[in-house]
Design a protein around this motif. Structure first.
Motif, mmCIF file in Angstrom:
data_model
loop_
_atom_site.group_PDB
_atom_site.id
_atom_site.type_symbol
_atom_site.label_atom_id
_atom_site.label_comp_id
_atom_site.label_asym_id
_atom_site.label_seq_id
_atom_site.Cartn_x
_atom_site.Cartn_y
_atom_site.Cartn_z
ATOM 1 N N ALA A 55 -3.839 4.063 5.885
ATOM 2 C CA ALA A 55 -5.280 4.176 5.929
ATOM 3 C C ALA A 55 -5.923 4.227 7.181
ATOM 4 O O ALA A 55 -5.034 4.208 8.166
ATOM 5 N N ASP A 58 5.339 -0.549 3.076
ATOM 6 C CA ASP A 58 3.860 -1.248 3.061
ATOM 7 C C ASP A 58 3.031 -0.475 4.049
ATOM 8 O O ASP A 58 3.189 -0.899 5.305
ATOM 9 N N TRP A 59 2.262 0.588 3.561
ATOM 10 C CA TRP A 59 1.538 1.494 4.689
ATOM 11 C C TRP A 59 0.536 0.631 5.102
ATOM 12 O O TRP A 59 0.175 1.110 6.323
ATOM 13 N N ASP A 60 0.212 -0.480 4.681
ATOM 14 C CA ASP A 60 -0.837 -1.325 5.212
ATOM 15 C C ASP A 60 -0.249 -1.817 6.501
ATOM 16 O O ASP A 60 -1.162 -1.926 7.376
ATOM 17 N N SER A 92 -0.204 0.986 9.084
ATOM 18 C CA SER A 92 -1.463 1.391 9.601
ATOM 19 C C SER A 92 -2.023 0.245 10.496
ATOM 20 O O SER A 92 -2.483 0.435 11.428
ATOM 21 N N ALA A 93 -1.697 -1.043 10.313
ATOM 22 C CA ALA A 93 -2.127 -2.161 11.221
ATOM 23 C C ALA A 93 -1.460 -2.139 12.573
ATOM 24 O O ALA A 93 -1.991 -2.124 13.466
ATOM 25 N N ALA A 127 0.932 -1.319 0.051
ATOM 26 C CA ALA A 127 -0.131 0.062 -0.121
ATOM 27 C C ALA A 127 0.917 1.131 -0.067
ATOM 28 O O ALA A 127 1.885 1.303 0.750
#
Ligand code: FE2
Length: 251
Positions: A144, A237-239, A242-243, A140
């Motif tokens: 998010a 990986d911005w996912d 974010s997680a 990502a």
């Protein structure tokens, strides 16, 4: 290659060595050493900590991060932190059963005689474990959910955060990291750290760390740290980040 050419090549190589960082040099020297006496090598230290698998192929992040650097970085540098951490805590009842994160978070409670080793090697283990799991080919490109909102609140925009992170990473003198971290209330900040120091020791939760040790980039980028940072930002990986923030907010 004639003898004069060979001597010249050696002299040029020796002249270049001082340019390399100490840890990069140590690896190069080890790699160049003859592997004639494997039987004499001490057994690998065993202990409570182990090297986690990288989770993807060494060349998965090419061309941004080259396979040779990834292999050395994970299999040699990260492995050395794990091995040295096991040596540091061997036989020490005071920290028996502690996780690597707890050792870093509660560093002040670690016995003084092993505290410097724990600081460096538990820090190196925890920091690199987070680093590998922050990277992905085609991950990502933007944060998010809660993290996106928190970034806007703290920095004004995602682009402003990236500029601030890159500036912090570029400004680390010598070896260290630049971090996006959250405090206990979920507020975000960008903090640099020297060596293998972790935001955990300051009571912060690390969400993303940019490794600016020369071992992370010297083979491909030499002294061009900004070029490495530009390549690195494309494989974050911005996912995953974010997680991590979501988990931190859950407590
Ligand atoms: Fe590293």
């Amino acid at each position: 290659m004639d003898r004069r050419h060979a001597m010249k090549t050696l002299a040029l190589g020796a002249a270049a060595l001082p340019l390399l960082h100490r840890d990069a040099f140590a690896l190069d020297a080890a790699a160049a050493a003859p592997a004639a006496t494997p039987a004499a090598a001490p057994p690998a230290p065993t202990g409570p900590f182990s090297l986690p698998p990288l989770g993807y192929a060494f060349d998965a992040l090419e061309p941004n991060l080259d396979a040779q650097t990834m292999q050395l970085h994970h299999d040699k540098h990260h492995a050395a932190y794990v091995n040295n951490l096991n040596k540091a805590v061997a036989g020490r009842k005071e920290v028996e059963g502690w996780s690597a994160e707890q050792l870093v978070r509660d560093l002040a409670r670690v016995p003084e005689d092993i505290r410097p080793a724990v600081r460096n090697h538990a820090g190196g283990h925890v920091n690199h474990t987070l680093f590998w799991t922050s990277l992905k080919r085609d991950g990502a490109k933007r944060p998010a959910g809660e993290l996106a909102a928190a970034i806007d609140q703290a920095f004004g925009s995602f682009d402003a955060l990236r500029t601030k992170l890159d500036a912090a990473a570029a400004g680390v003198f010598g070896s260290g990291w630049a971090w996006l971290a959250a405090d206990a209330k979920g507020a975000l900040q960008v903090v640099p750290s020297p060596n293998q120091d972790s935001p955990l020791t300051q009571g912060l939760v690390p969400l993303l760390g940019l490794d600016v040790w020369e071992h992370a980039y010297y083979l491909k980028f030499q002294n061009r740290r900004p070029d490495y940072l530009a390549a690195l930002r494309e494989v974050i990986d911005w996912d995953a980040v974010s997680a991590r923030y979501r988990d931190a907010r859950k407590g």
